[in-house]
Design an enzyme around this catalytic site. Structure first.
Site, PDB file in Angstrom:
ATOM      1  N   HIS A  90      12.373  -7.570  16.579  1.00 13.11           N
ATOM      2  CA  HIS A  90      13.225  -6.900  15.608  1.00 13.11           C
ATOM      3  C   HIS A  90      14.330  -7.778  15.034  1.00 13.11           C
ATOM      4  CE1 HIS A  90      14.227  -3.720  12.983  1.00 13.11           C
ATOM      5  NE2 HIS A  90      15.466  -4.125  13.159  1.00 13.11           N
ATOM      6  N   TYR A 125      15.910  -9.456  10.982  1.00 11.74           N
ATOM      7  CA  TYR A 125      17.223  -9.763  10.399  1.00 11.74           C
ATOM      8  C   TYR A 125      17.391 -11.250  10.149  1.00 11.74           C
ATOM      9  CZ  TYR A 125      17.888  -4.943  10.687  1.00 11.74           C
ATOM     10  OH  TYR A 125      17.696  -3.620  10.475  1.00 11.74           O
ATOM     11  N   HIS A 160       5.125  -0.706   4.466  1.00 13.35           N
ATOM     12  CA  HIS A 160       6.559  -0.831   4.717  1.00 13.35           C
ATOM     13  C   HIS A 160       7.015  -2.288   4.745  1.00 13.35           C
ATOM     14  CE1 HIS A 160      10.480  -0.364   6.548  1.00 13.35           C
ATOM     15  NE2 HIS A 160      10.098  -1.095   7.576  1.00 13.35           N
ATOM     16  N   PHE A 161       6.353  -3.115   5.558  1.00 13.49           N
ATOM     17  CA  PHE A 161       6.958  -4.445   5.707  1.00 13.49           C
ATOM     18  C   PHE A 161       6.627  -5.391   4.558  1.00 13.49           C
ATOM     19  CE2 PHE A 161       3.313  -4.987   8.756  1.00 13.49           C
ATOM     20  CZ  PHE A 161       2.622  -5.947   8.037  1.00 13.49           C
ATOM     21  N   HIS A 162       5.678  -5.012   3.704  1.00 15.15           N
ATOM     22  CA  HIS A 162       5.548  -5.832   2.496  1.00 15.15           C
ATOM     23  C   HIS A 162       6.675  -5.548   1.501  1.00 15.15           C
ATOM     24  CE1 HIS A 162       1.588  -6.853   4.104  1.00 15.15           C
ATOM     25  NE2 HIS A 162       1.704  -7.941   3.377  1.00 15.15           N
ATOM     26  N   ARG A 215      -3.878   0.188  10.462  1.00 10.88           N
ATOM     27  CA  ARG A 215      -3.689  -1.151   9.907  1.00 10.88           C
ATOM     28  C   ARG A 215      -4.607  -2.102  10.657  1.00 10.88           C
ATOM     29  NH1 ARG A 215       1.801  -3.364  12.905  1.00 10.88           N
ATOM     30  NH2 ARG A 215       1.326  -5.287  11.818  1.00 10.88           N
ATOM     31  N   ARG A 216      -4.665  -3.343  10.241  1.00 10.10           N
ATOM     32  CA  ARG A 216      -5.388  -4.399  10.959  1.00 10.10           C
ATOM     33  C   ARG A 216      -6.852  -4.034  11.171  1.00 10.10           C
ATOM     34  NH1 ARG A 216      -0.986  -5.991  15.674  1.00 10.10           N
ATOM     35  NH2 ARG A 216       0.050  -7.505  14.400  1.00 10.10           N
TER      36      ARG A 216
HETATM   37  C1  HEM Z   1       0.438 -12.463  -1.910  1.00 14.47           C
HETATM   38  C2  HEM Z   1       0.698 -11.210  -1.716  1.00 14.47           C
HETATM   39  C3  HEM Z   1       0.315 -10.489  -0.451  1.00 14.47           C
HETATM   40  C4  HEM Z   1      -0.795  -9.709  -0.253  1.00 14.47           C
HETATM   41  C5  HEM Z   1      -1.876  -9.360  -1.270  1.00 14.47           C
HETATM   42  C6  HEM Z   1      -0.786  -9.293   1.128  1.00 14.47           C
HETATM   43  C7  HEM Z   1      -1.761  -8.519   1.719  1.00 14.47           C
HETATM   44  C8  HEM Z   1      -1.816  -8.188   3.058  1.00 14.47           C
HETATM   45  C9  HEM Z   1      -2.780  -7.307   3.654  1.00 14.47           C
HETATM   46  C10 HEM Z   1      -3.916  -6.602   2.927  1.00 14.47           C
HETATM   47  C11 HEM Z   1      -2.488  -7.230   4.977  1.00 14.47           C
HETATM   48  C12 HEM Z   1      -3.141  -6.309   5.959  1.00 14.47           C
HETATM   49  C13 HEM Z   1      -3.963  -6.809   7.007  1.00 14.47           C
HETATM   50  C14 HEM Z   1      -4.366  -5.668   7.894  1.00 14.47           C
HETATM   51  O1  HEM Z   1      -3.502  -5.005   8.501  1.00 14.47           O
HETATM   52  O2  HEM Z   1      -5.575  -5.397   7.987  1.00 14.47           O
HETATM   53  C15 HEM Z   1      -1.333  -8.056   5.220  1.00 14.47           C
HETATM   54  C16 HEM Z   1      -0.720  -8.229   6.446  1.00 14.47           C
HETATM   55  C17 HEM Z   1       0.493  -8.886   6.628  1.00 14.47           C
HETATM   56  N1  HEM Z   1       1.261  -9.506   5.659  1.00 14.47           N
HETATM   57 FE1  HEM Z   1       0.795  -9.677   3.708  1.00 14.47          FE
HETATM   58  N2  HEM Z   1       0.334  -9.813   1.733  1.00 14.47           N
HETATM   59  C18 HEM Z   1       1.032 -10.537   0.799  1.00 14.47           C
HETATM   60  C19 HEM Z   1       2.228 -11.190   0.995  1.00 14.47           C
HETATM   61  C20 HEM Z   1       2.938 -11.213   2.164  1.00 14.47           C
HETATM   62  C21 HEM Z   1       4.250 -11.791   2.333  1.00 14.47           C
HETATM   63  C22 HEM Z   1       5.057 -12.461   1.246  1.00 14.47           C
HETATM   64  C23 HEM Z   1       4.589 -11.621   3.648  1.00 14.47           C
HETATM   65  C24 HEM Z   1       5.824 -12.025   4.380  1.00 14.47           C
HETATM   66  C25 HEM Z   1       6.621 -12.977   4.076  1.00 14.47           C
HETATM   67  C26 HEM Z   1       3.476 -10.956   4.289  1.00 14.47           C
HETATM   68  C27 HEM Z   1       3.434 -10.647   5.637  1.00 14.47           C
HETATM   69  C28 HEM Z   1       2.391 -10.003   6.257  1.00 14.47           C
HETATM   70  C29 HEM Z   1       2.354  -9.717   7.669  1.00 14.47           C
HETATM   71  C30 HEM Z   1       3.419 -10.083   8.699  1.00 14.47           C
HETATM   72  C31 HEM Z   1       1.160  -9.026   7.903  1.00 14.47           C
HETATM   73  C32 HEM Z   1       0.701  -8.430   9.232  1.00 14.47           C
HETATM   74  C33 HEM Z   1      -0.394  -9.111   9.883  1.00 14.47           C
HETATM   75  C34 HEM Z   1      -0.793  -8.346  11.100  1.00 14.47           C
HETATM   76  O3  HEM Z   1      -0.872  -7.109  11.062  1.00 14.47           O
HETATM   77  O4  HEM Z   1      -1.020  -8.988  12.110  1.00 14.47           O
HETATM   78  N3  HEM Z   1       2.496 -10.719   3.381  1.00 14.47           N
HETATM   79  N4  HEM Z   1      -0.941  -8.628   4.031  1.00 14.47           N
HETATM   80 CU   LIG Z   2      12.019  -3.394  14.067  1.00 15.33          CU
END
Ligand code: HEM
Ligand SMILES: [Cu+2]
Ligand SMILES: [Cu+2]
Lengths: 159, 541
Positions: free
Chosen positions: B216, B220, B367-369, B430-431
């Protein structure tokens, strides 16, 4: 510290909003018993299949009219994979994992818990609406994670 | 800025932005895969490898390196002196970089598809854990270098408050140093020995507690530097002043205090942690909304000053007078807009009943996006338009692409995030590689929305490509130019007078540590005293 009048008002408003959220959460938690699943009980994850507590898997009707559902989560299924329970009665779910971390979620309800090897998850809820519910694993557990699911059938209560 | 520190900051920014670039390709693939769009090389193995790569590259590598680069630039400019210990600073950079390469190697050869949360007993190759640990060690060296530079400055300016940009960076460092203790213990005491085969089993719940102790405040660590840019850089670029400097300092101090003792809100659904302790962390979690709400007011008021100075009028009409064509300003404005939505979502996540509905569903990725994926990432992109030309001494190239890029991100993120919030409430996890669940009727009801999310992903990908093209164009072909110094917004009420208690760090860090002990000591102790059983490792990817 000089703080602008409007900002002061805003800060009080922010404080009040937060207090409101807190009050609502505390109220739901302590007067309606809406607490997250927080059962504390450990188990040897390498011996789940032979542990007495998990010998009778499936649904058991208790004498007080409630039900207990005992399940094991494993890659990539729930054991048992299909559960039938009557509507309206309290159901206590007990489960553990024999391999990695899994999730257990009954889609469309707030039945949701992590299933962590070495620990027993337990929570109680009841289902008012008969029908077929999808159970999914909602924590990544390997290549078959997306195909780990089960079925919960809520039958019209006998009463 | 001195030439040396410009190079140092450029190296950090370059690694961060390269990580972002690689991760965007994986992002596109994931968004399409979730909508069941059949791509030729699509497979479950590829998908989970990709989500691991995307999560690690975006959430850990991109953010950490960009924040280190910003920290160096802000310290140099805000303190008006070169970084103390340049050799050490480069050593830190190389440690972090080599660590990153090791972790990425493990991921890309398919030996570490454990996602960026690496929950055991799923077990990755040791290079993954060791590499990430080195990345953290490198960041500690960076912390030391910035703090040493600050202490040098302090010796010469006993009674003067430090520039707000540096104050915010020091708060970031304080949060990071407290936070990383958790993941360091998890790595050194649990994951590394276990992955090397020195111990046979691991306690997965203890790992989760240590991970979220770190996880968490990590949020921040991403967010405070973005706030620093909102407070100090954006109002200046918009032609205005900072509305309230002391309140901004209060905000940063509150983050030091409240960032860490909240980790159980990620473990509401975990067995083995008592409900009472979860409630204490919930109280703190709601408390940490306060500094963000104050930030919303101060930053909006600062921008309003800018707009009125530019001739803006009316209750809300002034908004149109802001320089929306400036990519830094528009990035910050759009980040704030989406962050407001993300913040409301965060408060919802913290409510037990709602958490049970959305925990580990697509809601979370929606949320986190908005938060790290926009409030931090889009702000960092905006800051890059402002900073990178000054670092490399070249004019921004492809300005038109830079102008539209933030808006494309905004549109893409709206589509992506709305779709994922809704499918999340409808129960889509998710995932997951694909979401058909044996053609169950519930799963079919998600279909239109997963397409909407994929469309959002395509917009985001286009936006990210524009950003990267502008950066490449600037670095390679921008007109050489002696760039002006970095400028930060002045407070409306003039420069501050004397130092106050908000300018001191040691007492606040001490209080923060005490709060951490209150929140964690007892639950950890009782956890360790329970009879527990370890798990062997599983490599299921
Ligand atoms: C280019 C644009 C982006 C797209 C299209 C995108 C798309 C996605 C998608 C579809 C997932 C889901 C995977 C899943 O849960 O099955 C994901 C997971 C994630 N994304 Fe992005 N994302 C983008 C940019 C970013 C940015 C800028 C960050 C942070 C700086 C970010 C951080 C994350 C994180 C931390 C996860 C989680 C991975 C996990 O569940 O282990 N993403 N993203
Ligand atoms: Cu948190
Ligand atoms: Cu799973």
């Amino acid at each position: 510290m000089h703080v602008d009048f409007y900002e002061r008002v805003w800060m009080w408003g922010a404080g009040a909003t937060i207090a409101l959220f807190l009050g609502a959460t505390a109220f739901a938690a302590y007067s309606q018993g809406r607490l997250p699943p927080s059962h504390i009980e450990t188990i040897d994850p390498q011996a789940v299949w032979t542990d007495q507590r998990f010998a009778d898997r499936g649904v058991v009707a208790n004498s007080d009219g409630s039900y207990t559902v005992t399940m094991i989560a494993l890659m990539f299924a729930f054991q048992p994979n299909e559960i039938r329970i009557p509507a309206g009665s309290p159901v206590t779910f007990r489960m553990s994992s024999s391999d990695v971390v899994h999730g257990f979620q009954i889609v469309g309800t707030n039945g949701n818990t992590m299933v962590i090897p070495g620990y027993v998850s337990q929570f109680t809820m009841s289902f008012d609406d008969p029908g077929e519910y999808l159970i999914v694993c909602n924590e990544y557990c390997g290549l078959g994670h997306h195909s780990m699911y089960g079925k919960l059938i809520v039958e019209r209560g006998a009463q | 800025m001195t030439l040396h520190d410009r190079k140092l900051a450029t190296a950090h920014m370059a690694v961060g932005l390269a990580a972002f670039g690689v991760a965007t390709f994986m992002a596109l693939m994931q968004a399409l895969s979730r909508a069941n769009l059949d791509l030729p090389w699509r497979s479950a193995r590829m998908y989970y490898l990709s989500v691991t790569g995307h999560g690690v590259l975006m959430a850990i590598v991109f953010t950490t390196f960009v924040i280190m680069g910003l920290g160096i630039a802000f310290a140099n400019a805000g303190l008006g002196r070169p970084i103390r210990g340049p050799k050490l600073a480069w050593l830190g950079f190389w440690i972090a970089f080599v660590g990153t390469l090791a972790a990425l190697w493990a991921i890309f050869v398919g030996k570490a598809s454990v996602l960026y949360t690496f929950y055991p007993p799923m077990q990755a190759h040791p290079a993954f854990y060791i590499g990430l640990t080195l990345l953290v060690v490198g960041s500690w060296v960076w912390c030391g270098v910035i703090v040493a530079t600050y202490l040098d400055w302090r010796r010469e300016h006993r009674d003067q408050p430090v520039a707000l940009s540096v104050h915010g960076m020091l708060a970031t460092i304080a949060v990071w140093c407290i936070a990383t203790v958790g993941v360091a213990i998890e790595m050194l005491a649990q994951l590394i020995p276990w992955s090397l085969g020195l111990v046979d089993t691991i306690d997965p719940l203890l790992s989760r507690i240590l991970f979220w102790y770190f996880g968490h405040p990590l949020v921040y660590f991403w967010l405070i530097p973005a706030y620093v840019i909102w407070y100090t850089v954006a109002p200046k670029a918009a032609g205005g002043k900072l509305f309230s400097d002391p309140l901004a300092r209060l905000v940063f101090v509150m983050f030091i205090l409240l960032s860490t003792p909240v980790g159980f809100h990620h473990q509401f659904m975990d067995p083995g942690i008592s409900a009472g302790w979860k409630m204490l962390h919930t109280v703190n979690t709601l408390g940490i909304l306060f500094p963000s709400l104050v930030t919303a007011f101060t930053v909006v008021a600062s921008l309003e000053i800018a707009a009125r100075l530019r001739g803006g009028r009316g209750l809300l009409g002034w908004i149109t007078a802001l320089p929306w064509g400036d990519p830094l300003v528009s990035s910050v404005l759009l980040s704030m807009l989406l962050f407001a939505v993300g913040g409301i979502g965060g408060a919802i996540n913290a409510a037990y009943g709602m958490n049970a509905v959305v925990h580990n569903t697509a809601w979370i990725q929606g949320h986190f996006h908005l938060t790290v994926g926009t409030a931090s990432a889009l702000t960092f992109m905006g800051a890059s338009y402002w900073l990178v030309p000054k670092l490399v001494g070249r004019d921004l190239e492809l300005g038109l692409l830079a102008k539209v890029q933030p808006f494309l991100w905004f549109v893409g993120m709206l589509l992506f995030s709305i779709a994922n919030h809704i499918t999340g409430v409808m129960g889509m996890p998710r995932r997951i590689y694909e979401a058909s669940y044996g053609d169950s009727p519930v799963a079919q009801s998600w279909e239109g929305l997963t397409l909407m999310s994929a469309l959002g992903g395509a917009f985001l990908f286009l936006s990210a490509s524009f950003f990267l093209l502008v950066m490449l164009g600037t670095v390679l072909a921008g007109k050489r130019n002696e760039q002006p110094a970095l400028e930060f917004a002045e407070p409306v009420n003039g420069q501050l007078g004397a130092r106050t208690v908000l300018d001191r760090f040691t007492p606040w860090v001490v209080v923060a540590v005490v709060l951490v002990i209150i929140a964690y000591a007892y639950p950890l102790m009782s956890h360790l005293q329970m009879e527990r059983f370890g798990s062997p490792g599983f490599q299921v990817f």
